[in-house]
Design a protein around this motif. Structure first.
Motif, short mmCIF file in Angstrom:
data_model
loop_
_atom_site.label_atom_id
_atom_site.label_comp_id
_atom_site.label_asym_id
_atom_site.label_seq_id
_atom_site.Cartn_x
_atom_site.Cartn_y
_atom_site.Cartn_z
N HIS A 146 3.91 6.04 -9.33
CA HIS A 146 4.96 5.04 -9.20
C HIS A 146 4.27 3.69 -8.97
N GLU A 149 3.91 1.86 -5.72
CA GLU A 149 3.32 2.61 -4.60
C GLU A 149 1.81 2.46 -4.77
N ARG A 223 8.37 0.85 -9.95
CA ARG A 223 8.20 2.30 -9.87
C ARG A 223 7.94 2.96 -11.23
N HIS A 262 1.36 9.20 -3.40
CA HIS A 262 2.52 8.31 -3.51
C HIS A 262 2.63 7.42 -2.27
N GLU A 263 3.74 6.65 -2.28
CA GLU A 263 4.18 5.96 -1.08
C GLU A 263 5.67 6.21 -0.92
ZN ZN Z 1 6.33 8.08 -5.50
#
Ligand code: ZN
Length: 946
Positions: A146, A149, A223, A262-263
């Motif tokens: 994403h 992120e 994203r 990810h974040e």
């Molecule tokens: Zn993510």
């Protein structure tokens, strides 16, 4: 004096040229931790050489990451760079193979050994032990799928540098024993979009407010990729180049772990695996065991540094289209979720500020710890892996006696797409050339049929093969969900309307693709040939009067669209036809020479378009259709009109739905169209378009609705999805389709119309009764049911609305006489969620309704479901796959999924859901393509003149 005055003047000029004030503090000073804490060779450039700042201090832009990777590749013999894909915007995606120079010199041998170990059929225990002894541990470390992120990719950069520059014995030992594949930036286009917005919204002072534009970016946000796809939902459907290239390479290497960094929400902390329930039952239990071991080591490393973290909580693993598709192939998937920081840092609820650099550090430490855990356990994990592979092909496995079958179809484009996706995953496909009789089958609707003959030409996919768990996960009609999970879900839905399901609960390929399929509870293995995509025959004879392509094939729509774009007149045959000995399905596309007298190279154009689309063409030398079948001069050869398409876009619309609609035109059709910023709608010149798509969203205000209404009344074709549909059937809407909740006062009228529609499909009649001269006083009227239509519809609806599905498959019964359903099967699985429940009356048509009506003589009297009646002798199937509570089934039964209504000289076409979902819902996507390309010609017959 003069001189002095002049110099003072210069000084003050300097001050005023510097228009901005220096901040009182800098975000670089927030965090003292050192990410790169080893001893490093001076032969390798520090990351700051490429970045202009220390790694982790800010967000590295995609070009900076690429420059660093390519620069280092020239300096180091510990890494090899493979470009596995190019993004839509032309940015490279790299996998960086890192190991000792010796290991890197024999990559092919390593790959061959891993493939041998994967071969559960031919590799025995002794051979496996020898291979395991020899093989390095293999890890695939992937970051920032994403684009907004960001911290993962910055940590990846640090990790690459660490491994190629480190002089520490421990690191050198890791390189000797491991092959570490780093995929630093899985979505460069999304990251570029976010990096750009970071630049654009940068002020002088650091900003720690996670609500500010610096942190959020703006529509469509960072994203997703170029076409606004969530790449972390694409790993099985494989619609995007980033995913296609990556999955191909991952599958070649069967890594032991795949880390996906990810974040998450900015006020959160850090989460890692293992997942909580629901967990897909096709995942090997060994992987869950290993997941806990990795999490324990990672947790210890966080504890040591006083970093907060948690595991499980919201991370479930039912949907197989995340990066964790690898788990079905024997690879342990490990998720990192770091709280999002943009690049300045975030003020947390307790008042402290967490810096971006610290979040990069979390990702970096997690990376290092996971790799060390892998190194410790690699041999035992290989042993489990090999045993799993043995199990997949054994005759005693859960998968051994089951075969998935896709029934034959004339939709070559669609079945070829299916074959291509399955082959990507090394799934073996076969075809039967003769009928196969089997004892019983399971149908998509859940019914069991005995003594079934599988017709020749079916696609046969035995579950007993190397990739058995993945096959099961993506082909079984229903993913098994534990009773405890159902209880928890139901409690949570009732308590506060929340769901423990993180993604859709239905995802099997046959339903998503809208192809008819069955499951056979036995292993079909004899009399099969390998599946080969059938060759199309393009027969464009110059002598012909008509050239035609069959309307079942999805690419027939593209054929019509691409010809019309070149100003060729095209017709559609709206009824099954037989011409010059060829049978053509409803919706076949015909080009007639007489319609195009001025195009001298018509046959060349037809040929060229057909070969671009890999679609069959027949040459017809007569327009005569026997008996009542269509002839070329009659009303069933309907002239199409060139669509001039606009898709409404920007703030207020769901970017996924906008993106996938845009992609669908570019991918399936390749014709010109415009995306319009909705804010210009009320003063734009809408005469340029005859077809406008309103994606899901709330962007339309009353003024825009009024402009659209005027435009529709003048002949426009308006097509809306989900929330777009909601806004058009609400206040100041267009047309007469209503939301269920607005119809309770005249439910009986709606039921009356519905019964008329249902009875119009009846093909039984008692001739004697029908022609009796005496008045029959015992006629059964459809609404005269044993149980009355409920009087508490409102209350019921309120209760039922709590239980709406969050992404499941329900049965769509298609009106096989409607042009919107060209190419659709009778009972089309449609993805359903918390969509508007559409009710049609007056001249609004329902091209697709929810619920398959089946004959059931045991149901002797008519029965009521909410507002509607199921006639005597009938029953109705609603749920096909995934979680649809019975309350929801009742609520949506007999409502419309797709409506078409003439409004003024134009028309409104409403989808309850999002027909192009994730670029993979090919069944409903076809309905949409019909609407977009055929709408202007078939549903409206007026030039737009505002
Ligand atoms: Zn993510």
């Amino acid at each position: 004096m003069q001189i002095k005055t002049l110099s003072l003047l210069l000084v003050s000029l300097n001050i005023s040229a510097n228009t901005l004030m220096e901040p009182t503090s800098k975000s670089e000073d927030l965090y003292e931790g050192v990410i790169l804490d080893g001893t490093y060779s001076s032969e390798i450039d520090r990351p700051s050489v490429y970045l202009g700042f220390e790694v982790g201090e800010r967000v590295a832009a995609p070009y900076q990451i690429s420059n660093a990777v390519l620069g280092w590749a020239k300096q180091s013999d510990r890494m090899i760079v493979k470009e596995y894909a190019k993004s839509h915007e032309g940015r490279p995606l790299y996998a960086i193979f890192i190991s000792s120079p010796e290991n890197l010199s024999k990559l092919d041998e390593i790959k061959e050994n891993i493939n041998l170990l994967s071969d559960g059929e031919n590799t025995n225990g002794n051979k496996a032990r020898a291979l395991i002894d020899e093989l390095p541990a293999i890890a695939w470390m992937a970051y920032s799928i994403h684009g907004n992120e960001t911290s993962g990719a910055d940590a990846a950069l640090a990790a690459i540098y660490h491994f190629i520059a480190s002089e520490d014995p421990e690191t050198l030992d890791m390189l000797d024993k491991m092959l570490i594949i780093i995929d630093p930036m899985m979505n460069p286009d999304g990251r570029a979009r976010f990096a750009k917005s970071l630049q654009e919204y940068r002020g002088t002072a650091p900003n720690y407010d996670d609500q500010s534009l610096l942190h959020t970016g703006d529509w469509p946000y960072g994203r997703t990729n170029h076409y606004f796809f969530d790449l972390n939902r694409d790993w099985i459907y494989l619609t995007q180049p980033e995913t296609q290239g990556r999955v191909k390479l991952i599958n070649e290497w069967s890594p032991q772990i795949l880390v996906d960094a990810h974040e998450m929400g900015p006020q959160d902390t850090f989460m890692t695996g293992p997942p909580r329930e629901p967990i897909n039952k096709n995942i090997d239990k060994d992987l869950l065991k290993w997941g806990n071991i990795f999490a324990q080591d990672q947790g210890n490393a966080f504890d040591e540094r006083d970093w907060r973290f948690y595991t499980g909580e919201w991370h479930e693993d039912l949907y197989p289209g995340y990066s964790f598709y690898v788990q079905f192939r024997g690879t342990l998937g490990i998720l990192y979720e770091q709280s999002r920081m943009a690049e300045d840092g975030v003020r947390r609820p307790e008042g402290t500020i967490q810096s971006y650099k610290e979040s990069v550090h979390h990702q970096y430490v997690s990376t290092m710890v996971n790799l060390k855990t892998l190194l410790k356990n690699s041999k035992s994990m290989y042993q489990d892996f090999w045993e799993g592979r043995r199990y997949n092909v054994s005759r005693d496995s859960n998968y051994a006696n089951r075969t998935f079958v896709i029934l034959p179809t004339k939709n070559n484009t669609r079945i070829n797409t299916l074959a291509e996706k399955l082959k990507f995953q090394d799934i073996q496909l076969y075809k039967n050339e003769k009928p196969i009789l089997v004892k019983n089958i399971l149908k998509q609707t859940g019914d069991v049929e005995e003594n079934f003959t599988i017709p020749p030409g079916s696609m046969i996919i035995p579950n007993r093969q190397a990739e058995a768990p993945l096959i099961s996960a993506i082909m079984e009609f229903d993913a098994d969900i534990d009773e405890e999970v159902l209880i928890e879900e139901k409690q949570s839905v009732l308590r506060d309307g929340s769901s423990i399901m993180y993604d859709t609960t239905a995802f099997n390929f046959s339903m998503v693709y809208g192809l008819e399929a069955i499951t056979v509870p036995e292993n079909i293995s004899s009399n099969l040939v390998n599946w080969e995509s059938s060759n199309q025959s393009i027969d464009v004879s110059n002598e012909a009067v008509i050239w035609a392509t069959d309307g079942v094939d999805d690419n027939s729509v593209a054929f019509a669209a691409r010809l019309m774009e070149q100003d060729v007149q095209v017709r559609i045959i709206d009824k099954e036809a037989s011409l010059s000995g060829y049978n053509l399905s409803r919706g076949s596309v015909a080009v007639i020479r007489m319609d195009n007298p001025n195009i001298t190279n018509l046959s060349d154009i037809v040929s060229k378009v057909a070969s671009e689309l890999n679609i069959s063409i027949v040459s017809l030398d007569s327009g005569f259709g026997p008996e009542e079948l269509p002839d070329w001069g009659g009303r069933h050869f309907r002239l199409l009109k060139k669509p001039q398409i606009a898709i409404l876009s920007h703030e207020g619309f769901n970017s996924y739905d906008v993106g996938v609609s845009w992609w669908s035109i570019d991918h399936h059709l390749g014709i010109r169209h415009s995306q319009l910023n909705t804010s210009i709608l009320s003063y734009a010149d809408l005469r340029r378009y005859n077809t406008i798509v309103v994606p899901s969203g709330w962007a339309l205000d009353d003024n825009s609705k009024k402009s659209l209404n005027d435009w529709v009344r003048q002949g426009g074709t308006l097509i809306a999805h989900n929330y777009g549909t909601r806004s058009l059937i609400g206040d100041n809407g267009i047309g007469n389709v209503k939301h269920l909740r607005d119809t309770f006062d005249n439910s009986e009228d709606y039921n009356f119309d519905l019964q008329r529609e249902i009875y119009s499909l009846e093909n039984n009649i008692n001739k004697e009764d029908a022609l009796n001269n005496k008045v029959n006083l015992n006629i059964n009227y459809p609404w005269e049911s044993a149980d009355k239509i409920s009087e508490d519809l409102k209350k019921r609806d309120k209760w039922q609305s709590i239980f709406m599905p969050s992404g499941a498959m329900v049965a769509g019964r298609t009106d096989q006489k409607h042009w919107l359903t060209f190419g659709a099967i009778d009972v089309l699985p449609v993805l359903y969620g918390n969509y508007p429940i559409l009710m049609t009356s007056d001249n609004a048509q329902a091209a697709v309704r929810i619920g398959e009506l089946i004959n059931d003589p045991s149901k002797e009297s008519a029965r009521a479901i909410n507002w509607s009646t199921i006639p005597a002798g009938k029953d109705i199937n609603v749920r096909m796959s995934g979680l649809v509570w019975p309350e929801a089934s009742q609520r949506i039964a007999n409502s419309a999924y797709l409506t078409r209504e003439k409004v003024g000289k134009g028309q409104v076409i409403l989808f309850s859901g999002e027909p192009n979902y994730r670029g993979s819902a090919l069944g409903t996507n076809r309905l949409w393509l019909n609407a977009v390309i055929y709408g202007a010609g078939l549903g409206s017959n007026s030039e737009i003149d505002l």
